[in-house]
Motif scaffolding. Sequence first.
Motif, PDB file in Angstrom:
ATOM      1  N   LEU A 105       0.849  -1.188   0.000  1.00 41.24           N
ATOM      2  CA  LEU A 105       0.000   0.000   0.000  1.00 41.24           C
ATOM      3  C   LEU A 105       0.885   1.239   0.000  1.00 41.24           C
ATOM      4  N   LEU A 106       0.607   2.158  -0.939  1.00 34.41           N
ATOM      5  CA  LEU A 106       1.330   3.429  -0.986  1.00 34.41           C
ATOM      6  C   LEU A 106       0.307   4.560  -1.120  1.00 34.41           C
ATOM      7  N   MET A 107       0.157   5.332  -0.056  1.00 34.87           N
ATOM      8  CA  MET A 107      -0.716   6.501  -0.076  1.00 34.87           C
ATOM      9  C   MET A 107       0.164   7.748  -0.139  1.00 34.87           C
ATOM     10  N   THR A 108      -0.158   8.657  -1.046  1.00 36.93           N
ATOM     11  CA  THR A 108       0.718   9.813  -1.241  1.00 36.93           C
ATOM     12  C   THR A 108      -0.058  11.088  -1.527  1.00 36.93           C
ATOM     13  N   LYS A 109       0.491  12.174  -1.018  1.00 39.62           N
ATOM     14  CA  LYS A 109      -0.003  13.508  -1.378  1.00 39.62           C
ATOM     15  C   LYS A 109       0.894  14.149  -2.433  1.00 39.62           C
ATOM     16  N   LYS A 110       1.998  13.465  -2.770  1.00 43.31           N
ATOM     17  CA  LYS A 110       2.902  13.990  -3.794  1.00 43.31           C
ATOM     18  C   LYS A 110       2.361  13.581  -5.169  1.00 43.31           C
ATOM     19  N   ILE A 111       1.226  14.171  -5.511  1.00 41.67           N
ATOM     20  CA  ILE A 111       0.489  13.795  -6.713  1.00 41.67           C
ATOM     21  C   ILE A 111       1.295  14.083  -7.981  1.00 41.67           C
ATOM     22  N   ASN A 112       2.032  15.185  -7.985  1.00 40.06           N
ATOM     23  CA  ASN A 112       2.824  15.528  -9.173  1.00 40.06           C
ATOM     24  C   ASN A 112       3.877  14.469  -9.468  1.00 40.06           C
ATOM     25  N   ILE A 113       4.515  13.948  -8.409  1.00 37.16           N
ATOM     26  CA  ILE A 113       5.518  12.902  -8.592  1.00 37.16           C
ATOM     27  C   ILE A 113       4.865  11.627  -9.115  1.00 37.16           C
ATOM     28  N   ALA A 114       3.744  11.256  -8.500  1.00 38.26           N
ATOM     29  CA  ALA A 114       3.055  10.038  -8.919  1.00 38.26           C
ATOM     30  C   ALA A 114       2.521  10.154 -10.349  1.00 38.26           C
ATOM     31  N   ASN A 115       1.974  11.318 -10.689  1.00 39.90           N
ATOM     32  CA  ASN A 115       1.458  11.508 -12.057  1.00 39.90           C
ATOM     33  C   ASN A 115       2.580  11.468 -13.093  1.00 39.90           C
ATOM     34  N   GLU A 116       3.746  12.012 -12.725  1.00 42.50           N
ATOM     35  CA  GLU A 116       4.893  11.953 -13.644  1.00 42.50           C
ATOM     36  C   GLU A 116       5.316  10.505 -13.875  1.00 42.50           C
ATOM     37  N   PHE A 117       5.352   9.737 -12.813  1.00 38.63           N
ATOM     38  CA  PHE A 117       5.689   8.316 -12.918  1.00 38.63           C
ATOM     39  C   PHE A 117       4.690   7.580 -13.808  1.00 38.63           C
ATOM     40  N   LEU A 118       3.395   7.805 -13.577  1.00 36.24           N
ATOM     41  CA  LEU A 118       2.353   7.121 -14.349  1.00 36.24           C
ATOM     42  C   LEU A 118       2.337   7.572 -15.805  1.00 36.24           C
ATOM     43  N   SER A 119       2.718   8.818 -16.053  1.00 39.30           N
ATOM     44  CA  SER A 119       2.806   9.302 -17.437  1.00 39.30           C
ATOM     45  C   SER A 119       3.892   8.556 -18.198  1.00 39.30           C
ATOM     46  N   GLU A 120       5.003   8.263 -17.491  1.00 37.65           N
ATOM     47  CA  GLU A 120       6.107   7.543 -18.126  1.00 37.65           C
ATOM     48  C   GLU A 120       5.780   6.067 -18.357  1.00 37.65           C
ATOM     49  N   THR A 121       4.905   5.503 -17.510  1.00 33.62           N
ATOM     50  CA  THR A 121       4.598   4.073 -17.621  1.00 33.62           C
ATOM     51  C   THR A 121       3.280   3.805 -18.348  1.00 33.62           C
ATOM     52  N   GLY A 122       2.638   4.863 -18.824  1.00 34.50           N
ATOM     53  CA  GLY A 122       1.333   4.678 -19.464  1.00 34.50           C
ATOM     54  C   GLY A 122       0.246   4.313 -18.482  1.00 34.50           C
ATOM     55  N   GLY A 123       0.397   4.768 -17.238  1.00 33.51           N
ATOM     56  CA  GLY A 123      -0.601   4.497 -16.202  1.00 33.51           C
ATOM     57  C   GLY A 123      -0.458   3.143 -15.539  1.00 33.51           C
ATOM     58  N   LYS A 124       0.615   2.413 -15.859  1.00 29.36           N
ATOM     59  CA  LYS A 124       0.797   1.074 -15.309  1.00 29.36           C
ATOM     60  C   LYS A 124       1.730   1.099 -14.098  1.00 29.36           C
ATOM     61  N   TYR A 125       1.448   0.220 -13.146  1.00 29.99           N
ATOM     62  CA  TYR A 125       2.330   0.014 -11.999  1.00 29.99           C
ATOM     63  C   TYR A 125       2.118  -1.404 -11.491  1.00 29.99           C
ATOM     64  N   ALA A 126       2.899  -1.818 -10.522  1.00 31.45           N
ATOM     65  CA  ALA A 126       2.883  -3.218 -10.070  1.00 31.45           C
ATOM     66  C   ALA A 126       1.476  -3.679  -9.689  1.00 31.45           C
ATOM     67  N   LYS A 127       1.135  -4.910 -10.082  1.00 30.09           N
ATOM     68  CA  LYS A 127      -0.200  -5.446  -9.823  1.00 30.09           C
ATOM     69  C   LYS A 127      -0.471  -5.641  -8.339  1.00 30.09           C
ATOM     70  N   ASN A 128       0.582  -5.877  -7.562  1.00 23.24           N
ATOM     71  CA  ASN A 128       0.395  -6.099  -6.132  1.00 23.24           C
ATOM     72  C   ASN A 128       0.643  -4.827  -5.318  1.00 23.24           C
ATOM     73  N   LEU A 129       0.583  -3.677  -5.985  1.00 23.08           N
ATOM     74  CA  LEU A 129       0.694  -2.375  -5.310  1.00 23.08           C
ATOM     75  C   LEU A 129      -0.642  -1.658  -5.395  1.00 23.08           C
ATOM     76  N   THR A 130      -1.188  -1.286  -4.237  1.00 18.41           N
ATOM     77  CA  THR A 130      -2.366  -0.427  -4.200  1.00 18.41           C
ATOM     78  C   THR A 130      -1.875   1.006  -4.003  1.00 18.41           C
ATOM     79  N   LEU A 131      -2.081   1.813  -5.030  1.00 20.64           N
ATOM     80  CA  LEU A 131      -1.680   3.216  -4.988  1.00 20.64           C
ATOM     81  C   LEU A 131      -2.915   4.051  -4.688  1.00 20.64           C
ATOM     82  N   ARG A 132      -2.803   4.954  -3.737  1.00 18.59           N
ATOM     83  CA  ARG A 132      -3.910   5.838  -3.386  1.00 18.59           C
ATOM     84  C   ARG A 132      -3.424   7.278  -3.269  1.00 18.59           C
ATOM     85  N   TYR A 133      -4.183   8.192  -3.828  1.00 13.25           N
ATOM     86  CA  TYR A 133      -3.885   9.617  -3.693  1.00 13.25           C
ATOM     87  C   TYR A 133      -4.576  10.150  -2.446  1.00 13.25           C
ATOM     88  N   SER A 134      -3.818  10.823  -1.614  1.00 13.27           N
ATOM     89  CA  SER A 134      -4.342  11.320  -0.344  1.00 13.27           C
ATOM     90  C   SER A 134      -4.928  12.713  -0.501  1.00 13.27           C
TER      91      SER A 134
END
Length: 265
Positions: free
Chosen positions: A174-203
């Motif tokens: 589980l990864l909950m974050t308020k650093k939305i800009n960092i997370a969005n940059e990461f997801l932009s580079e991966t095409g919105g994909k991340y590990a299947k066993n990771l629950t990502l939540r925006y705080s």
Amino acid sequence: MKNTKKIYKLEKIINRLPLTKDLFIKKYGEKALKQTQYFIKRNDAIEFSKKIFIDLDSWKKEDFEINFTFDNGKLDGIPAIAFSPFITCLNEKCLKICYGTDQKFLSFIKFFYQIENTFFYLKCPDIFIKKFDAFLSYRQPRYFRFFENGDLINLKNIIDFNNLTVDHPETKFLLMTKKINIANEFLSETGGKYAKNLTLRYSNSNVKSCKISLNNPFEIPETEIVEKKTPTGENSTRCPGSKFGCLRCLKCWLSKLNVEFEIHR
């Protein structure tokens, strides 16, 4: 100031780094540990964090260890890692309502260890990740939480943690974050994909003193801080709190709904 003498006394311990709970007890005893457990006030903590951060720069790489949390009552023994909110979140407006900076919840030992974790990752990220990987390989926890306190530092941070997650499919993270800009940059580079066993939540926060507006183009599930005794929002579920415990709930890890937390204060 009421706690000034305690702070100066504890600074002497900081100068004898590395600090451990055993060293603290050996020097001052169990009674002193209990007396100083909740000594930190917010303004003192920010300045004290800076001092510890400077002192850590004299450490050798082999002196650093990752400090994991097992004794958070709400987590029911689910292991977690924390960075210091006084460093990673210093410019965030939600810092003033964060339980991670509240003296009622912050012991001195955790306060120090969170700063050590933060500095360790910044100074030696590759060694940090190797030790993190070794811990996960040995313990093989069913569930794990990134950032019991604190938050993402930079883009490399979320990439490293996502890669760790991929390497440990036996664990649900589980990864909950308020650093939305960092997370969005990461997801932009991966095409919105991340590990299947990771629950990502925006705080998020819906508390009057700390309203946050999220930029969530990838429609990531959210967590939200709400005022006490407010009705649960649409497409949301409410955290049952520490009396129930994470291990018996697991909504944050498993539910696709947004999760609401009542403000601690």
